[in-house]
Design a protein around this motif. Structure first.
Motif, PDB file in Angstrom:
ATOM      1  N   SER A  64       0.834  -1.209   0.000  1.00 52.26           N
ATOM      2  CA  SER A  64       0.000   0.000   0.000  1.00 52.26           C
ATOM      3  C   SER A  64       0.867   1.258   0.000  1.00 52.26           C
ATOM      4  O   SER A  64       0.557   2.235  -0.689  1.00 52.26           O
ATOM      5  N   GLN A  65       1.967   1.232   0.747  1.00 55.71           N
ATOM      6  CA  GLN A  65       2.849   2.405   0.786  1.00 55.71           C
ATOM      7  C   GLN A  65       3.409   2.705  -0.595  1.00 55.71           C
ATOM      8  O   GLN A  65       3.459   3.871  -1.022  1.00 55.71           O
ATOM      9  N   GLU A  66       3.837   1.653  -1.311  1.00 56.03           N
ATOM     10  CA  GLU A  66       4.409   1.866  -2.638  1.00 56.03           C
ATOM     11  C   GLU A  66       3.368   2.421  -3.603  1.00 56.03           C
ATOM     12  O   GLU A  66       3.662   3.309  -4.406  1.00 56.03           O
ATOM     13  N   MET A  67       2.135   1.921  -3.537  1.00 56.65           N
ATOM     14  CA  MET A  67       1.076   2.431  -4.418  1.00 56.65           C
ATOM     15  C   MET A  67       0.803   3.904  -4.135  1.00 56.65           C
ATOM     16  O   MET A  67       0.657   4.716  -5.072  1.00 56.65           O
ATOM     17  N   LEU A  68       0.724   4.259  -2.860  1.00 59.20           N
ATOM     18  CA  LEU A  68       0.393   5.636  -2.508  1.00 59.20           C
ATOM     19  C   LEU A  68       1.525   6.589  -2.860  1.00 59.20           C
ATOM     20  O   LEU A  68       1.285   7.723  -3.291  1.00 59.20           O
ATOM     21  N   GLU A  69       2.763   6.140  -2.696  1.00 60.00           N
ATOM     22  CA  GLU A  69       3.901   6.977  -3.089  1.00 60.00           C
ATOM     23  C   GLU A  69       3.917   7.200  -4.598  1.00 60.00           C
ATOM     24  O   GLU A  69       4.209   8.306  -5.074  1.00 60.00           O
ATOM     25  N   ARG A  70       3.583   6.145  -5.349  1.00 62.63           N
ATOM     26  CA  ARG A  70       3.530   6.286  -6.813  1.00 62.63           C
ATOM     27  C   ARG A  70       2.400   7.218  -7.218  1.00 62.63           C
ATOM     28  O   ARG A  70       2.544   8.031  -8.138  1.00 62.63           O
ATOM     29  N   ALA A  71       1.251   7.100  -6.546  1.00 62.73           N
ATOM     30  CA  ALA A  71       0.120   7.978  -6.866  1.00 62.73           C
ATOM     31  C   ALA A  71       0.482   9.431  -6.584  1.00 62.73           C
ATOM     32  O   ALA A  71       0.131  10.339  -7.355  1.00 62.73           O
ATOM     33  N   ALA A  72       1.186   9.659  -5.472  1.00 65.07           N
ATOM     34  CA  ALA A  72       1.601  11.020  -5.129  1.00 65.07           C
ATOM     35  C   ALA A  72       2.555  11.581  -6.171  1.00 65.07           C
ATOM     36  O   ALA A  72       2.482  12.763  -6.539  1.00 65.07           O
ATOM     37  N   ALA A  73       3.462  10.730  -6.662  1.00 64.02           N
ATOM     38  CA  ALA A  73       4.421  11.178  -7.677  1.00 64.02           C
ATOM     39  C   ALA A  73       3.715  11.476  -9.000  1.00 64.02           C
ATOM     40  O   ALA A  73       4.118  12.384  -9.741  1.00 64.02           O
TER      41      ALA A  73
END
Length: 736
Positions: A64-73
């Motif tokens: 989930s952290q990786e998905m949210l970081e990618r979405a933020a980027a």
């Protein structure tokens, strides 16, 4: 604004742009599932949805952290404020604030699996089993029964009858043990991993106010890997969406491989029963594998009885067909894989671009030995879990008693490390501390202390005084326990340097936390899978060996699947159970779809064992796994290794061949001697057993020793349970 039409294919785009109502996304392997979830998070935030009103449930916090970081980027930094995590972490958060609804105090402690087993074992004497009782199940089996019963919501009686029939005479005792265990947890304010989601589901079911409150808080829900949810998690998903119906679940029924821990792939099919208005979208374009590999996996799943029909395709149309290789023998299989990889490395390929997958951890033993002989570095996944190691549990126990004084399991470990403090004294100390409300730092004032054990209790009390400050940071606490535990570690373990390095990882992990309880809770909720996970640095060029279960979600350019043979993959017991065989098919699908460019499937066709083994197992099957039955001609290629083949071994030409049933290694470069790599039939392994000898096991019944592994392990072929690797130090095996 993201130009979604340019970065997503039509089906991904439909899933991302559908924001209201229930949605079922069937995402084939490598079809951009994570990409779809990531862009949907970005789209929701872009349209003005409060990030904290979005709940993304995954099976690891890292995902989930990786998905949210990618979405933020991609879109908006506010995406990192989306509520992401696992079912268990969400349950933990809600229960901490609503513990009274479950009959608990907010200061409850979470038990990990090893702690669960220890508590259960401590309660067995309370059953009052008469002396001379036949072997009662071991702690691990008892924990499996109680945990699986809880996860499947299945009565213990039914579970034992279906899966543990050899213990059916103890059904009443195990039921009583389950009641004792539940009572012990309530009394000591403990929840195990199963309790977190069961209690969460139950308070959601019984509190309309809580459902409404959470529904207003989380207006948009997304669930990843829905095929791996159990019935309890499916209920939680439904209750969370009860207020608004805005729920998207994403999964692939063909990748449901965790029934052993309660996963129910039928949740994929039943979603539309709970949400009849749900839209169904299929993601079938694959971005990982070549078309020949996908043609094989499509054909493999054509044989599945129950499935959402999908046909994976890709624009990567070139590539070689998956290869099936008969390597002749287990050592021949190991040599074939090793030779192939060395040849690829010689051509400039990286070791880390190769992976060898297998059904069970012991299937790689021969390969590990060969890789070691050849000096090929590798890392293995799917073995002993990090938090199950004795030194890790010892260490963490010192921290856990600080956040829950009544935590008898951890007190037992802590006190058990002190010289001259045995089980009886440990019980007395724990009872005294509980009844007199003694804080940990006063443990040395125990009235029953003697001269021999007082020094150890004083040192322990001194440690707890250093840790007693409410403001102590987790990193400081871990460092102080390291100072105290270091001498114990050196005395207790011969390999203490390696274990110390693993403990030092806890210091690194603890730096991310401000409170000790949060650090300890997360260690249980999101533990490292193995010591390899924390010991490997990015960029290390190592070959990956992995069980298929541990490889799910990963990918490599070149993938080997070994021991693709009936009795190993699928295991013997699955061959007589249609539902189990279906899961083995899905497991094969998961393994094959890890490959990007080349897929090589190996089996030792001549390794049917001596005549007694073939007769005992009911036949002499020299072909590959039955899972490959029905694959059309032209989908795969076939290769049979010759009786001897050669490759380079540090400048020497090594020839493998067969002589009198043994595998021989000849070193031609120096005119060296032959030496056997595998015991011949009838040879004694130094442990009292001989290959070919009939034996009897209290749980598995009659069998025959099929292989000797060192002085403390044997592989036995059982008539009802197939092959089992047994550690003689921890099992009872009688000559038959």
């Amino acid at each position: 604004m993201i130009e979604y039409e340019k970065v997503l294919n039509p089906m991904q785009l439909e899933a991302v742009m559908t924001l209201q109502g229930p949605l079922l996304v069937i995402a084939g392997a490598g079809s951009g599932k994570t990409r779809t979830l990531t862009y949907r998070v970005a789209r929701l935030v872009e349209t003005g949805v409060d990030p904290e009103a979005i709940l993304l449930l995954t099976f690891t916090r890292k995902a989930s952290q990786e998905m949210l970081e990618r979405a933020a980027a991609l879109s908006d930094s506010r995406c990192t404020r989306v509520s992401g995590g696992t079912f268990h972490s969400l349950a933990h958060r809600v229960l901490r604030g609503n513990a009274e609804l479950a009959g608990y105090s907010p200061s409850f402690t979470i038990l990990d699996r090893a702690d669960m087993e220890e508590v259960i074992q401590s309660l067995v004497p309370d059953l009052g089993l008469p002396k001379g009782t036949p072997r009662f199940p071991k702690r691990g089996t008892l924990a499996n029964i109680l945990s699986k019963s809880a996860n499947l919501q299945c009565p213990v009686d039914n579970l034992i009858a279906d899966e543990f029939a050899h213990f059916v005479e103890f059904t009443s005792d195990i039921n009583t043990l389950g009641e004792l265990y539940r009572g012990y947890k309530k009394k000591n304010q403990l929840m195990d991993y199963d309790d977190l989601i069961i209690n969460f589901r139950d308070i959601l079911a019984h509190s309309r106010e809580l459902r409404t409150r959470l529904g207003l808080k989380y207006g948009y829900i997304m669930v990843d890997e829905y095929q791996d949810t159990n019935s309890i998690q499916a209920d939680i998903s439904r209750y969370l969406a009860d207020e608004h119906g805005n729920i998207m679940v994403v999964g692939d029924d063909s990748q449901s491989i965790y029934s052993f821990r309660g996963a129910n792939y039928r949740n994929m099919f039943e979603f539309t029963d709970h949400f009849p208005e749900a839209r169904i979208i299929k993601l079938e374009e694959n971005y990982r594998s070549t078309q020949p590999i996908l043609s094989f996996t499509n054909a493999l799943m054509d044989g599945a009885v129950e499935k959402y029909t999908k046909c994976l395709f890709t624009k990567r149309g070139d590539g070689e067909r998956p290869k099936i290789v008969d390597t002749g023998s287990d050592p021949g299989q190991a040599a074939y894989v090793c030779r192939f990889i060395q040849e690829q490395v010689g051509k400039g390929k990286a070791l880390k671009d190769h992976a060898v997958l297998f059904r069970a951890g012991y299937h790689s033993f021969e390969l590990e030995a060969e890789l070691t002989r050849q000096g090929v570095p590798y890392v293995k996944y799917g073995g002993f879990k990090f938090l199950e190691s004795a030194h890790i549990k010892d260490f963490i126990a010192h921290l856990r008693v600080l956040v829950n004084r009544d935590e008898a399991v951890s007190w037992g470990r802590v006190l058990g490390l002190i010289k001259n403090v045995g089980r009886a004294k440990t019980r007395d100390i724990i009872r005294w501390m509980r009844e007199s409300d003694i804080p940990p730092e006063e443990v040395a004032s125990w009235p029953g202390r003697g001269g021999r054990d007082n020094r150890g209790l004083k040192d322990l009390g001194s440690l707890f005084r250093k840790l007693s400050s409410n403001k102590i940071a987790p990193k400081q606490a871990v460092s102080k326990v390291m100072d105290y535990y270091g001498p114990i570690l050196e005395e207790k373990f011969d390999d203490h340097p390696r274990r110390r390095k693993e403990l030092e990882q806890l210091i690194r992990m603890s730096k991310r936390y401000r409170k000790l309880r949060g650090f300890l809770d997360d260690l249980v909720l999101e533990p490292p899978a193995s010591s390899a996970d924390i010991g490997m640095e990015k960029g290390d060029d190592c070959l990956t060996l992995s069980t298929i279960h541990s490889a799910k979600g990963l990918e490599w350019p070149v993938v080997f699947i070994i021991w693709l043979k009936d009795g190993r993959f699928p295991p013997a017991q699955a061959c007589s159970d249609d539902e189990a065989l279906e899961e083995e098919r899905r497991l094969m699908y998961v393994a094959a779809t890890r490959a990007k460019d080349r897929l090589i499937m190996c089996y030792p066709g001549r390794d049917t064992g001596p005549a007694w083994a073939a007769a005992y197992s009911g036949g002499n099957n020299s072909g590959p796994s039955c899972l490959l039955n029905g694959i059309p001609d032209g989908i795969t290629s076939f290769e049979a290794s010759k009786r001897g083949f050669s490759f380079r071994d540090r400048g020497k030409d090594i020839i493998f061949g067969r002589r009198r049933g043994a595998i021989i290694r000849r070193e031609n470069a120096s005119g060296g001697r032959d030496r056997s790599l595998k015991p011949t039939e009838g040879e004694n392994g130094g442990n009292g057993f001989c290959q070919g000898e009939k034996v009897n096991h209290p749980a598995f019944g009659p069998g025959v020793v099929s292989r000797l592994i060192g002085s403390d392990k044997v592989e036995v072929l059982f008539s009802r349970f197939g092959r089992k690797l047994l550690h003689l130090q921890y099992t009872t095996l009688e000559k038959g």
